[in-house]
Design an enzyme around this catalytic site. Structure first.
Site, PDB file in Angstrom:
ATOM      1  CG  ASP A 176      -1.965   1.067   1.230  1.00  0.00           C
ATOM      2  OD1 ASP A 176      -3.162   0.740   1.149  1.00  0.00           O
ATOM      3  OD2 ASP A 176      -1.585   2.251   1.314  1.00  0.00           O
ATOM      4  CG  HIS A 189      -7.629  11.551  -9.591  1.00  0.00           C
ATOM      5  ND1 HIS A 189      -7.785  10.453 -10.397  1.00  0.00           N
ATOM      6  CD2 HIS A 189      -8.098  11.216  -8.381  1.00  0.00           C
ATOM      7  CE1 HIS A 189      -8.339   9.491  -9.687  1.00  0.00           C
ATOM      8  NE2 HIS A 189      -8.540   9.921  -8.469  1.00  0.00           N
ATOM      9  CD  GLU A 219      -3.764   3.690  -1.276  1.00  0.00           C
ATOM     10  OE1 GLU A 219      -4.807   3.017  -1.079  1.00  0.00           O
ATOM     11  OE2 GLU A 219      -2.887   3.889  -0.416  1.00  0.00           O
TER      12      GLU A 219
HETATM   13  P1  GH3 Z   1      -1.561   5.515   4.117  1.00  0.00           P
HETATM   14  O1  GH3 Z   1      -0.101   5.866   4.120  1.00  0.00           O
HETATM   15  O2  GH3 Z   1      -2.092   5.319   5.489  1.00  0.00           O
HETATM   16  O3  GH3 Z   1      -1.839   4.365   3.217  1.00  0.00           O
HETATM   17  O4  GH3 Z   1      -2.301   6.804   3.541  1.00  0.00           O
HETATM   18  P2  GH3 Z   1      -2.961   6.974   2.118  1.00  0.00           P
HETATM   19  O5  GH3 Z   1      -3.210   8.433   1.884  1.00  0.00           O
HETATM   20  O6  GH3 Z   1      -2.149   6.287   1.074  1.00  0.00           O
HETATM   21  O7  GH3 Z   1      -4.288   6.127   2.244  1.00  0.00           O
HETATM   22  P3  GH3 Z   1      -5.816   6.472   2.080  1.00  0.00           P
HETATM   23  O8  GH3 Z   1      -6.477   5.127   2.074  1.00  0.00           O
HETATM   24  O9  GH3 Z   1      -6.242   7.477   3.078  1.00  0.00           O
HETATM   25  O10 GH3 Z   1      -5.959   7.139   0.683  1.00  0.00           O
HETATM   26  C1  GH3 Z   1      -5.942   6.420  -0.485  1.00  0.00           C
HETATM   27  C2  GH3 Z   1      -6.191   7.371  -1.626  1.00  0.00           C
HETATM   28  O11 GH3 Z   1      -6.066   6.726  -2.875  1.00  0.00           O
HETATM   29  C3  GH3 Z   1      -7.571   7.955  -1.656  1.00  0.00           C
HETATM   30  C4  GH3 Z   1      -7.822   8.206  -3.107  1.00  0.00           C
HETATM   31  O12 GH3 Z   1      -7.754   9.599  -3.351  1.00  0.00           O
HETATM   32  C5  GH3 Z   1      -6.709   7.524  -3.838  1.00  0.00           C
HETATM   33  N1  GH3 Z   1      -7.107   6.701  -4.987  1.00  0.00           N
HETATM   34  C6  GH3 Z   1      -7.832   5.561  -4.977  1.00  0.00           C
HETATM   35  N2  GH3 Z   1      -7.962   5.067  -6.231  1.00  0.00           N
HETATM   36  C7  GH3 Z   1      -7.306   5.919  -7.082  1.00  0.00           C
HETATM   37  C8  GH3 Z   1      -7.073   5.959  -8.507  1.00  0.00           C
HETATM   38  O13 GH3 Z   1      -7.500   5.098  -9.272  1.00  0.00           O
HETATM   39  N3  GH3 Z   1      -6.351   7.001  -8.981  1.00  0.00           N
HETATM   40  C9  GH3 Z   1      -5.848   7.973  -8.158  1.00  0.00           C
HETATM   41  N4  GH3 Z   1      -5.138   8.965  -8.699  1.00  0.00           N
HETATM   42  N5  GH3 Z   1      -6.060   7.965  -6.836  1.00  0.00           N
HETATM   43  C10 GH3 Z   1      -6.767   6.954  -6.288  1.00  0.00           C
HETATM   44 MG    MG Z   2      -1.973   4.208   1.187  1.00  0.00          MG
HETATM   45 MG    MG Z   3      -5.179   2.479   1.171  1.00  0.00          MG
END
Ligand code: GH3
Ligand code: MG
Ligand code: MG
Length: 325
Positions: A176, A189, A219
């Site tokens: 992750d 994004h 992610e």
């Molecule tokens: P941590 O270190 O605790 O993992 O923090 P984090 O910010 O990585 O984790 P969190 O789960 O809070 O955020 C994950 C983010 O991933 C939220 C969302 O904006 C982003 N995300 C999810 N799917 C996609 C995608 O397909 N494309 C992009 N650009 N961002 C995505």
């Molecule tokens: Mg993360």
């Molecule tokens: Mg995550």
């Protein structure tokens, strides 16, 4: 062929009841069932049910606007592949660019030209059919080309059963990206998507042909390492960790990307364990890697110390002690 099947759903999100009425009437003969809601909260309520095949989204709404709705849709793996056509009174190119960069596939300005709107809807429906087909048939993640969650759900129990049968070692790594949300929030994004694609390439470069690399969603990634002892899985995870950490991104050259990795591995002739429980163990180790400061690998051996986070004896916390934030 599909006369008996229910029509695909179109979710219309627009604060204007006039637009609901207009489109309800003008799309009556299209092969879609129109569901209309007035606000973002109502939309996300409706999205808890069966996913629509296409979303028509107004940008200018009181409270949560369309841009925010787009952001939230793209954050949600289950919703991120639904094509969104943006409806707006704003004809400025800046808004079009912003909406499309947030993941909208098309843009229609008010007042609508109905034949044009219908044509764009049909095109969005085609895209939805293709994405759904791709996900079902190829079990491929559309953004990264890695295997998707459906593939993982099938592969993992099968690989566990195979390893049980032949008494082979097997390891699983859950990965992750760290603070990934910040990349989206700070650089947009598209920058986040680029990081995901680069990360997938790092993984693909390191794994063997007999391994299975998947993007579970967002992610979060997972790698099934066939015939691999936990110690070797750890070495590979370290290569992935340093691999992503050493990349420089043109959009944010000063912002390094790091990853946390949890591994649960079983040596040859190790104890039998249910696939779900095994995955859970790796996931707990990922959590331990996060709370331990991120940018690290936590690995445990199945059947030793049993249970992940606490029992990190088999090799916790490799990697530089970067500051946790
Ligand atoms: P941590 O270190 O605790 O993992 O923090 P984090 O910010 O990585 O984790 P969190 O789960 O809070 O955020 C994950 C983010 O991933 C939220 C969302 O904006 C982003 N995300 C999810 N799917 C996609 C995608 O397909 N494309 C992009 N650009 N961002 C995505
Ligand atoms: Mg993360
Ligand atoms: Mg995550």
């Amino acid at each position: 062929v599909c006369s008996e099947e229910s029509k695909p759903k179109l979710l219309l999100i627009d604060d204007s009841v006039d637009v609901h009425r207009l489109l309800g009437a003008r799309l009556k003969h299209e092969p879609v069932e129109v569901i209309s809601v007035c606000s973002a909260p109502e939309a996300f309520e409706a999205l808890k049910g069966a996913a629509p095949a296409v979303i028509l989204l107004d940008l200018d709404m009181p409270g949560t606007d369309g841009f925010e709705v787009l952001r939230r849709l793209k954050d949600e793996p289950a919703l991120s592949n639904i094509p969104v056509v943006v409806l707006s009174g704003l004809a400025g190119s800046e808004d079009k660019v912003a909406a499309i960069d947030l993941g909208a596939i098309d843009y229609v300005t008010k007042p609508f030209d109905m034949p044009e709107l219908r044509a764009r809807l049909r095109s969005a429906l085609r895209l939805n059919r293709l994405l759904t087909l791709l996900a079902e048939r190829a079990e491929v993640d559309g953004l990264t080309g890695l295997a998707n969650r459906a593939n993982f759900n099938k592969s993992w129990p099968a690989r566990v059963a195979e390893a049980d049968r032949y008494g082979q070692p097997l390891s699983i790594a859950v990965l992750d990206l760290d603070h990934f949300k910040r990349i989206n929030d700070t650089y947009g994004h598209p920058a986040g998507d680029e990081v995901l694609q680069a990360f997938a390439r790092v993984i693909a470069k390191e794994v063997r042909k007999t391994d299975v690399a998947c993007r579970l969603g967002g992610e979060e990634f997972v790698v099934i390492l066939g015939n691999t002892e936990p110690e070797d899985a750890k070495l590979l995870a370290e290569r992935i960790r340093t691999g992503i950490g050493s990349l420089t991104f043109a959009r944010h050259p000063d912002h390094q990307v790091t990853v946390s990795i949890g591994i649960a591995g079983r040596p040859a002739k190790g104890p039998v364990i249910a696939p779900e429980q095994w995955f859970e163990m790796a996931d707990k180790n990922l959590y331990a890697a996060k709370t331990g400061g991120r940018n690290r690998v936590v690995c445990t051996t199945v059947g030793q110390g049993g249970g992940g986070a606490a029992g990190a004896g088999a090799g916790a916390g490799v990697g530089p002690a970067k500051k946790a934030a």
